[in-house]
Design a protein around this motif. Structure first.
Motif, PDB file in Angstrom:
ATOM      1  N   ASP A 155      45.367  75.008  63.238  1.00 13.72           N
ATOM      2  CA  ASP A 155      44.652  73.791  63.860  1.00 13.72           C
ATOM      3  C   ASP A 155      43.228  74.747  64.344  1.00 13.72           C
ATOM      4  OD1 ASP A 155      43.636  71.653  65.290  1.00 13.72           O
ATOM      5  OD2 ASP A 155      44.542  72.314  67.337  1.00 13.72           O
ATOM      6  N   GLU A 156      42.057  74.049  63.727  1.00  8.45           N
ATOM      7  CA  GLU A 156      40.831  74.528  63.854  1.00  8.45           C
ATOM      8  C   GLU A 156      40.601  76.209  63.937  1.00  8.45           C
ATOM      9  OE1 GLU A 156      37.969  72.194  65.516  1.00  8.45           O
ATOM     10  OE2 GLU A 156      38.956  70.879  64.068  1.00  8.45           O
ATOM     11  N   LEU A 157      41.418  76.680  62.951  1.00 15.21           N
ATOM     12  CA  LEU A 157      41.256  78.135  62.802  1.00 15.21           C
ATOM     13  C   LEU A 157      39.995  78.531  62.384  1.00 15.21           C
ATOM     14  CD1 LEU A 157      43.516  80.214  63.227  1.00 15.21           C
ATOM     15  CD2 LEU A 157      43.915  80.102  60.674  1.00 15.21           C
ATOM     16  N   THR A 158      39.276  79.574  63.156  1.00 14.71           N
ATOM     17  CA  THR A 158      38.213  80.205  62.758  1.00 14.71           C
ATOM     18  C   THR A 158      38.343  81.557  62.950  1.00 14.71           C
ATOM     19  OG1 THR A 158      36.789  78.301  63.592  1.00 14.71           O
ATOM     20  CG2 THR A 158      35.619  80.555  63.551  1.00 14.71           C
ATOM     21  N   LYS A 159      37.546  82.484  61.781  1.00 10.90           N
ATOM     22  CA  LYS A 159      37.483  83.941  61.897  1.00 10.90           C
ATOM     23  C   LYS A 159      36.179  84.147  61.345  1.00 10.90           C
ATOM     24  CE  LYS A 159      39.325  88.176  62.091  1.00 10.90           C
ATOM     25  NZ  LYS A 159      39.650  88.744  63.511  1.00 10.90           N
ATOM     26  N   ASN A 160      35.573  85.197  62.142  1.00 10.07           N
ATOM     27  CA  ASN A 160      34.267  85.734  61.863  1.00 10.07           C
ATOM     28  C   ASN A 160      34.462  87.186  61.536  1.00 10.07           C
ATOM     29  OD1 ASN A 160      32.635  83.315  61.693  1.00 10.07           O
ATOM     30  ND2 ASN A 160      32.853  83.554  63.895  1.00 10.07           N
TER      31      ASN A 160
ATOM     32  N   THR B 211      43.224  85.582  51.703  1.00  5.39           N
ATOM     33  CA  THR B 211      43.938  86.419  52.282  1.00  5.39           C
ATOM     34  C   THR B 211      43.691  86.438  53.645  1.00  5.39           C
ATOM     35  OG1 THR B 211      43.773  88.050  50.585  1.00  5.39           O
ATOM     36  CG2 THR B 211      43.964  89.253  52.506  1.00  5.39           C
ATOM     37  N   THR B 212      42.548  86.048  54.502  1.00  8.60           N
ATOM     38  CA  THR B 212      42.522  86.085  55.748  1.00  8.60           C
ATOM     39  C   THR B 212      43.114  84.992  56.502  1.00  8.60           C
ATOM     40  OG1 THR B 212      39.968  86.702  55.462  1.00  8.60           O
ATOM     41  CG2 THR B 212      40.435  85.623  57.646  1.00  8.60           C
ATOM     42  N   LEU B 213      43.536  83.984  55.846  1.00 10.84           N
ATOM     43  CA  LEU B 213      44.380  82.851  56.078  1.00 10.84           C
ATOM     44  C   LEU B 213      45.881  83.193  56.154  1.00 10.84           C
ATOM     45  CD1 LEU B 213      45.027  80.126  57.167  1.00 10.84           C
ATOM     46  CD2 LEU B 213      44.646  79.123  54.591  1.00 10.84           C
TER      47      LEU B 213
END
Ligand SMILES: Nc1ncnc2c1ncn2[C@@H]1O[C@H](COP(=O)(O)OP(=O)(O)OP(=O)(O)O)[C@@H](O)[C@H]1O
Ligand SMILES: [Mg+2]
Length: 232
Positions: free
Chosen positions: A6-11, A46-48
């Protein structure tokens, strides 16, 4: 629902430069399915996978697996999650070079309480005859089959495969896909494969298409093809 993202964010930050690896990605997946995350290099696959596997933590958003938001777990519970529920298969196999095939597989069995019989699993992946060999005595395809056995022996409910065929030629890639398909049916494990290969995505009932960290498309594929029909 087995998996809910749900609304996954990665910087990521490299110096002052912000790289958005995932941006507000949301989707749900049912238990027992065979799924593909599709996207070009750098799209966030890969991040996911690392977020789903509890290997890395997001900046915001939820990753609910089997009713549990793994982004909220402390280190100990997260380790437990990875040990008991999860199998991870990498592009470059990651076998322990000083251990035989049999020992590589056995070494992860006891991480889980309901580990499977090593002989059965090695027979399933067609590597029982090679059980006394070391990884350097195997082809890439064979090494990947051992890596899959090592994930499967824990009897995990979720198997994450990050570019499992990326280092293989077509024939071996196909064997690995057939094996993953078989394992999905036999052990009822939910399998998620990340790949840049469109042909592989046709095996999935739901295709998550990533581009620059965004979920461009979450596509139903009502007529998934079998691994033996995959070609490129
Ligand atoms: N540790 C990190 N530090 C900085 N940037 C990173 C880091 N990990 C990934 N990135 C960046 O995040 C973006 C997504 O990377 P990711 O590895 O998830 O892509 P990918 O789809 O798996 O690519 P590939 O197909 O090449 O494996 C890329 O722009 C990448 O450069
Ligand atoms: Mg990757």
């Amino acid at each position: 629902m087995f998996i809910e993202v749900d609304e996954l964010t990665k910087n990521y930050y490299v110096g002052n430069v912000k790289i958005t690896a995932l941006k507000e990605v949301s989707f749900t997946l049912e238990k027992g399915g065979f799924y593909v995350i599709l996207g070009p290099s750098g799209s966030g696959k890969t991040t996911l996978m690392n977020m789903l596997g509890g290997i890395d933590t997001p900046d915001s958003g939820k990753v609910i697996v089997d009713g549990e938001d793994i982004t909220l777990l402390d280190a100990k519970s997260l380790t437990n999650y990875r040990r008991k529920k999860l199998g991870f298969v990498f592009q470059f196999y990651n076998l322990v070079h000083s251990l035989t095939v049999y020992e590589n597989v056995l070494s992860t069995k006891y991480l889980s309480e309901n580990g499977l019989d090593p002989r059965e699993v090695l027979e399933t992946v067609g590597m029982w005859e090679h059980r006394d060999k070391f990884p350097f005595e195997l082809s890439g395809g064979e090494q990947q089959r051992v890596a899959i056995a090592r994930a499967v022996i824990k009897n995990p409910s979720l198997i994450l495969c990050d570019e499992p065929t990326g280092a293989l030629d077509f024939e071996n890639a196909k064997k690995v896909l057939e094996l993953l398909e078989y394992i999905n049916k036999k052990y009822k494990a939910t399998i998620i494969v990340a790949t840049h290969n469109n042909a592989i995505a046709r095996m999935s009932t739901k295709i998550m298409r990533l581009r620059s960290g965004e979920l461009l498309e979450f596509m139903d594929n009502p007529l998934p093809i079998q691994a033996k029909e995959v070609s490129w």
